[in-house]
Design an enzyme around this catalytic site. Structure first.
Site, mmCIF file in Angstrom:
data_model
loop_
_atom_site.group_PDB
_atom_site.id
_atom_site.type_symbol
_atom_site.label_atom_id
_atom_site.label_comp_id
_atom_site.label_asym_id
_atom_site.label_seq_id
_atom_site.Cartn_x
_atom_site.Cartn_y
_atom_site.Cartn_z
ATOM 1 N N ASP A 221 -0.438 -2.547 6.057
ATOM 2 C CA ASP A 221 -0.120 -2.217 7.447
ATOM 3 C C ASP A 221 -0.997 -3.006 8.411
ATOM 4 O O ASP A 221 -2.121 -3.365 8.090
ATOM 5 C CB ASP A 221 -0.364 -0.721 7.708
ATOM 6 C CG ASP A 221 0.637 0.132 6.940
ATOM 7 O OD1 ASP A 221 1.614 -0.437 6.425
ATOM 8 O OD2 ASP A 221 0.416 1.355 6.860
ATOM 9 N N GLU B 17 0.842 -1.166 0.000
ATOM 10 C CA GLU B 17 0.000 0.000 0.000
ATOM 11 C C GLU B 17 0.892 1.236 0.000
ATOM 12 O O GLU B 17 1.646 1.447 0.939
ATOM 13 C CB GLU B 17 -0.860 -0.130 1.271
ATOM 14 C CG GLU B 17 -1.541 1.046 1.743
ATOM 15 C CD GLU B 17 -1.964 0.851 3.229
ATOM 16 O OE1 GLU B 17 -1.792 -0.255 3.802
ATOM 17 O OE2 GLU B 17 -2.435 1.821 3.796
ATOM 18 N N ASP C 263 -2.939 -2.262 10.616
ATOM 19 C CA ASP C 263 -3.927 -1.411 11.288
ATOM 20 C C ASP C 263 -5.254 -1.445 10.530
ATOM 21 O O ASP C 263 -5.403 -2.203 9.565
ATOM 22 C CB ASP C 263 -3.398 0.026 11.402
ATOM 23 C CG ASP C 263 -3.089 0.604 10.025
ATOM 24 O OD1 ASP C 263 -3.525 0.027 9.005
ATOM 25 O OD2 ASP C 263 -2.399 1.634 9.964
ATOM 26 N N ASP D 184 -6.783 0.635 8.473
ATOM 27 C CA ASP D 184 -6.734 0.946 7.044
ATOM 28 C C ASP D 184 -6.143 -0.212 6.246
ATOM 29 O O ASP D 184 -6.626 -0.544 5.165
ATOM 30 C CB ASP D 184 -5.853 2.177 6.803
ATOM 31 C CG ASP D 184 -6.651 3.448 6.997
ATOM 32 O OD1 ASP D 184 -7.891 3.327 7.230
ATOM 33 O OD2 ASP D 184 -6.055 4.523 6.947
#
Ligand SMILES: Nc1ncnc2c1ncn2[C@@H]1O[C@H](COP(=O)(O)OP(=O)(O)OP(=O)(O)O)[C@@H](O)[C@H]1O
Ligand SMILES: [Mg+2]
Ligand SMILES: [Mg+2]
Length: 661
Positions: free
Chosen positions: A514, A441, A516, A518
């Site tokens: 990641d 990403e 997290d 997102d």
């Protein structure tokens, strides 16, 4: 001697006898349901019914029951009733204060199927099924009608709430088990599905002609557009032949009649029944069963069937002097065939309590020789159909060889013809073998990944921002999305009906986002994209999720990485001493992580953990219907609520290395 004990450390890493737990009774089942029913998801939930139904089927196959009723109530209680012998209720010789019934319901490994004396070819064998269902039900009622008396006992979460009661005279016999799955185990939203239970009952009835299964469910439970009947009587004197006809219903076949039959194994070792047809469209499946238990992961009986068909057809080809016969493999004969196989054997060996794969070694030989005999007859009995089948299978084999040649053209020539996207950092290796494409990403994460990779085998494609939410996008919106166009080009295998696995330029596709919210969102968007556009990629196990860490823990020279908060706590306790400060740093994203750390934790094949994304199981009629339900699930999860998506990924990521979409 005493020295040894005195010098043992008292603080920090203390670990002694008191840490060793022994779980009693059914406690282990509630603590680790996965070990007994393969998880706590919808599949596992429905497996509870399979266990109870299997017991009634065993009673029927043993010749003691002829009728089974299965009822799903509006309150999601399932009732399974048979007219068999009834579970024994007399006091158990080993446990003087308990009836045999109570022992069976509250003790693992208690049952009547170990010796083969009261049941010959039973699906049950571990003495675990019913006790597991009991442990995982918040309410269970068992009724036994035996010797003209009716006995009843109630249980909650595996424990009896009262004694076994004789409630008076009755004029029938048999066992009734009524239960409600415990929401503490399966979650408050998990409920039995009428369609799924109905399919289960139907396939059981097809598998044993001697049983009649009466199905009923509360009409309110049948979803709109679902053609599951609210009640039905299932009895199929035609057995697997009927099953095959109903399954392939209307499709054009290579031969006018299927190859179907049944036969006993020598020395009363059991028997086999089969029904096989070759659809012209080549869209095949194999549903196999052992002692009426479905074996979606196949096993030794399937191996026997494949071998019998391949050997039979090859022998026929040689007999008629067809020189191309030698190129035929078992896969050419069976890959595109619609096949049902049911075996009954004594003392079967399965892998695991959910019995998904048959391991009994002798099944291969028994099935192979028995079916080969019948197949030889079937082929020589009608030379027209034998020739049609042989020619068709030779075509399949030639097509396979042609494809393999295409594939051997190096990836480089394929690459030259193809315009590859500019941002792709490709790997050096020409052949697809052992190569990996990391989807990351953003450009900064892309930069780290490019430094961290092994240039020989690992390629990196950075995707900018959030890609389109493809679950709701139309085809032309898709083709207008540059990120996805790049991705499709880099993969080289095409989409939807143009999908061709042989053209895939890499061995593994790894989504690396990641750790997290997102990141999870983007990963789920990409998974949806693959699921919709290239399901074959998932079916063939090519799609993976990387598991980058969220925390780095350090103390003195010791370093460890944690995936999430729970893992961090676990590591702090298990890996570090109580003395001195543990430095904890949280990674903001892959882009912030030094390349060496990214390599070590997430990309290096020797150290990383990848989660494989899979479709639920293989293709057979029931599994396909489930896959369609899964499509709904993906749509529901991916369609609207991001929080749900996140949870989905997180949960699966923690528990399984194989992630079912
Ligand atoms: N419907 C039934 N009719 C008669 N006996 C039953 C019935 N259900 C269970 N039993 C008895 O209870 C025993 C225990 O059942 P349970 O399902 O726990 O184990 P199992 O069937 O022996 O093995 P598995 O764990 O593989 O299912 C059986 O072996 C059988 O003796
Ligand atoms: Mg059982
Ligand atoms: Mg038991």
């Amino acid at each position: 001697m005493s020295d040894l004990f005195e010098n043992a450390p008292k603080k920090g890493g203390e670990y002694s006898a008191k840490d060793i737990e022994v779980l009693e009774g059914l406690e282990p089942v509630r603590r680790r349901p996965g070990m007994y029913i393969g998880g706590t998801d919808e599949r596992a939930l429905h497996h509870l019914v399979a266990e109870v139904l299997d017991n009634s089927m065993d009673e029927a196959v043993a010749g003691h029951a002829s009728r089974i009723e299965v009822e799903l109530g509006a309150d999601f209680y399932v009732t399974v009733r048979d007219n068999g012998r009834g579970i024994p209720i007399d006091p158990h010789p080993k446990f003087k204060n308990q009836s045999a019934l109570e022992v069976i319901l509250t003790t693992l490994h208690s049952g009547g199927k170990f010796s083969g004396k009261v049941y010959q070819t039973s699906g049950g064998l571990h003495g675990v099924g019913l006790s597991v269902v009991n442990a995982l039900s918040d309410d269970l009622i068992v009724e036994v009608a035996r010797d003209k008396q009716l006995y009843v006992q109630h249980y909650k979460r595996g424990k009896p709430t009262g004694k076994l009661k004789n409630t008076g005279a009755v004029n029938r016999r048999g066992t009734t088990v009524k239960f409600h799955a415990d929401p503490e185990i399966f979650g408050p939203q998990a409920h039995f599905k009428a369609a799924r239970l109905y399919r289960m009952c139907r396939s059981k009835a097809y598998l044993f002609r001697g049983v009649e299964i009466r199905w009923s469910c509360d009409p309110s439970l049948i979803a709109e557009g679902d053609d599951t009947p609210a009640s039905d009587t299932l009895h199929f004197p035609g057995g697997l032949s009927d099953y095959l006809t109903s399954t392939v219903n209307g499709r054009k076949m290579v031969t006018a009649t299927p190859f179907a039959g049944q036969a006993d194994f020598p020395d009363s070792q059991g028997r086999a029944e089969w029904a096989i047809a070759w659809p012209v469209d080549g869209d095949g499946f194999l549903n196999s069963y052992c002692n009426t238990v479905p074996t979606p992961e196949g096993g030794t009986h399937e191996a026997g069937l494949r071998s019998a068909l391949a050997r039979g057809l090859r022998a026929y080809g040689e007999l008629v002097g067809n020189r191309k016969t030698s190129i035929i493999t078992a896969e050419d004969v069976t890959g595109g065939a619609a096949m049902l196989l049911s075996v009954f054997i004594r003392d079967p060996q399965f892998q695991g309590q959910t019995k998904e794969k048959l391991a009994s070694a002798e099944a291969t030989r028994l099935v192979d020789t028995t079916i080969k005999d019948h197949f030889d007859h079937w082929l020589s009995g009608d030379t027209g159909r034998a020739r049609d089948l042989l020619e068709r299978v030779i075509e399949v084999a030639e097509e396979r060889l042609r494809k393999r040649q295409d594939k051997e053209l190096s990836r480089k020539t394929a690459t030259r013809k193809l315009r590859l996207p500019g941002k792709l950092a490709d790997c050096a290796k020409d052949s697809q073998d052992g190569t990996e494409l990391f989807l990351v990403e953003g450009d900064s994460a892309g930069g780290s990944a490019k430094q961290a990779r092994d240039r020989e085998t690992q390629a990196v494609l950075p995707l900018r921002g959030k890609i389109l939410n493809v679950a709701s996008a139309s085809a032309d919106k898709l083709s207008g999305n540059q990120e996805l166009v790049d991705l499709i080009q880099a993969l080289g295998c095409g989409t939807r009906d143009k999908f061709n696995l042989d053209r895939l330029r890499y061995d593994k596709i790894v989504i690396m986002t990641d750790a997290d919210v997102d990141g999870a969102h983007i990963a789920s968007l990409l998974m949806t994209f693959f699921y919709r556009e290239m399901p074959g990629l998932i079916e063939h196990g090519k799609l993976y999720l990387a598991q980058p860490p969220l925390y780095r823990l350090a103390q003195g020279g010791k370093v460890a990485y944690a995936r999430d908060d729970a893992h961090r706590e676990e590591l702090m306790k298990a890996e570090f001493s109580g003395k001195g400060k543990i430095e904890v740093s949280r990674f903001k994203g892959l882009g912030e992580m030094p390349a060496s750390q990214l390599k070590e934790t997430t990309m290096d094949p020797r150290k990383r953990i990848l989660l494989r994304v899979r479709m639920p199981h293989r293709y057979n009629e029931e599994e396909r219907a489930e896959a369609r339900e899964t499509a709904d699930l993906v749509e529901r999860l991916m369609g609207r609520k991001p929080e749900l998506r996140f949870q989905y990924i997180q949960e699966n990521a923690q528990f399984a290395h194989d992630l079912d979409v």
